[in-house]
Design a protein around this motif. Structure first.
Motif, PDB file in Angstrom:
ATOM      1  N   ILE A  22      37.087  24.840  20.950  1.00 53.45           N
ATOM      2  CA  ILE A  22      36.347  23.870  21.767  1.00 53.45           C
ATOM      3  C   ILE A  22      37.319  22.744  22.107  1.00 53.45           C
ATOM      4  CG2 ILE A  22      34.375  22.271  21.823  1.00 53.45           C
ATOM      5  CD1 ILE A  22      33.132  23.931  19.547  1.00 53.45           C
ATOM      6  N   ALA A  23      37.281  22.276  23.337  1.00 51.23           N
ATOM      7  CA  ALA A  23      38.178  21.182  23.710  1.00 51.23           C
ATOM      8  C   ALA A  23      37.540  20.334  24.797  1.00 51.23           C
ATOM      9  CB  ALA A  23      39.513  21.737  24.208  1.00 51.23           C
ATOM     10  N   ILE A  24      37.954  19.064  24.839  1.00 50.57           N
ATOM     11  CA  ILE A  24      37.654  18.231  26.005  1.00 50.57           C
ATOM     12  C   ILE A  24      38.999  17.832  26.620  1.00 50.57           C
ATOM     13  CG2 ILE A  24      35.425  17.357  25.212  1.00 50.57           C
ATOM     14  CD1 ILE A  24      36.835  14.722  24.460  1.00 50.57           C
ATOM     15  N   GLU A  25      38.970  17.686  27.941  1.00 51.42           N
ATOM     16  CA  GLU A  25      40.213  17.375  28.657  1.00 51.42           C
ATOM     17  C   GLU A  25      39.976  16.239  29.645  1.00 51.42           C
ATOM     18  OE1 GLU A  25      41.423  22.113  28.852  1.00 51.42           O
ATOM     19  OE2 GLU A  25      41.132  20.969  30.703  1.00 51.42           O
ATOM     20  N   GLY A  26      40.988  15.428  29.826  1.00 51.57           N
ATOM     21  CA  GLY A  26      40.943  14.399  30.861  1.00 51.57           C
ATOM     22  C   GLY A  26      41.296  15.010  32.208  1.00 51.57           C
ATOM     23  N   PRO A  27      41.288  14.210  33.265  1.00 55.25           N
ATOM     24  CA  PRO A  27      41.611  14.724  34.610  1.00 55.25           C
ATOM     25  C   PRO A  27      42.992  15.374  34.612  1.00 55.25           C
ATOM     26  CG  PRO A  27      40.876  12.432  34.697  1.00 55.25           C
ATOM     27  CD  PRO A  27      41.030  12.771  33.255  1.00 55.25           C
ATOM     28  N   ALA A  28      43.119  16.482  35.330  1.00 57.39           N
ATOM     29  CA  ALA A  28      44.394  17.198  35.382  1.00 57.39           C
ATOM     30  C   ALA A  28      45.088  16.918  36.699  1.00 57.39           C
ATOM     31  CB  ALA A  28      44.148  18.695  35.227  1.00 57.39           C
ATOM     32  N   THR A  29      46.384  16.618  36.630  1.00 53.47           N
ATOM     33  CA  THR A  29      47.149  16.418  37.862  1.00 53.47           C
ATOM     34  C   THR A  29      48.292  17.416  37.950  1.00 53.47           C
ATOM     35  OG1 THR A  29      48.619  14.784  36.862  1.00 53.47           O
ATOM     36  CG2 THR A  29      46.628  13.946  37.905  1.00 53.47           C
ATOM     37  N   GLY A  30      48.202  18.481  37.162  1.00 54.69           N
ATOM     38  CA  GLY A  30      49.200  19.526  37.251  1.00 54.69           C
ATOM     39  C   GLY A  30      50.253  19.478  36.160  1.00 54.69           C
TER      40      GLY A  30
END
Ligand code: SF4
Length: 213
Positions: A22-30
């Motif tokens: 299980i994970a949470i992620e912030g916004p991805a910019t590549g």
């Protein structure tokens, strides 16, 4: 997407629930995501500042640091992590879906201010609408208190926040004595509405320029 993985969005967070992780992620910019500790205290510290190092006084501000991931050991830990990032979001979503979200409007919130913030109640309808438009557009929450619908992945906001009250206070003063507009200064503190160049201040003044003397 790995088979069996459930991916959902909440504000600027991406939530991944796999068969074994299980994970949470912030916004991805590549860029490759940086690993961040998933305990609530660490996450609160992590999201307190944006990528430019500016303090984030509004938990829903669309300025969350990009490219990070926190691995979480359980669904309970995931809920605690989400609570740290977006306080009360899960409670408000549940309440809204069950039709029991208690809404408090801007009139009520402004009329109960005292001391330094009492002047905010003098802000007229056009000013209130402009303050709501410029601030809430910079927030992942949807102002349910203003009658707005919450889109998928959104978070309902049941009551105007203290940052909006602070903006209404400044706006009430600007309506009396319109200040000069200034170029936006990206380094100005987010909620420092008194400072020329503050992005929210300048957006408000732009929106109201035809009506402010
Ligand atoms: S009042 Fe607007 S800016 Fe404040 S938390 Fe609610 S939606 Fe966000």
């Amino acid at each position: 997407v790995v088979t069996g993985e459930i991916v959902s969005q909440l504000g600027q967070l991406t939530i991944r629930i796999g068969e074994d992780d299980i994970a949470i992620e912030g916004p991805a910019t590549g860029q490759a995501p940086r690993a961040v500790p998933g305990d609530p205290a660490s996450l609160r510290r992590w999201i307190r500042f944006d990528d430019a190092g500016r303090y984030r006084p509004l938990s829903g501000a669309r300025s969350m640091r990009a490219n990070w991931q926190a691995d979480l050991p359980s669904i309970a830990a995931m809920d605690a992590a989400i609570e740290a990032v977006y306080p009360l979001a899960l409670e408000h979503l549940a309440a809204a879906s069950e039709g029991r979200l208690r809404i408090v409007g801007l009139d009520e919130v402004l009329s109960r201010q005292s001391g330094r913030y009492q002047v905010a109640a003098g802000l007229g309808t056009a000013g209130r609408d402009a303050a709501t438009a410029v601030l809430c557009a910079r927030c992942v929450k949807s102002p349910a208190w203003a009658g707005g619908a919450t889109p998928p992945g959104g978070i309902p906001c049941p009551e105007p926040c203290s940052v909006l009250v602070a903006l209404c206070r400044e706006a009430a003063l600007w309506e009396r004595e319109p200040p000069e507009a200034a170029p936006v200064n990206a380094e100005a503190a987010f909620a420092d509405f008194e400072t020329p160049g503050n992005e929210v201040r300048e957006a408000y003044l732009r929106l109201r320029k035809d009506d402010l003397g």
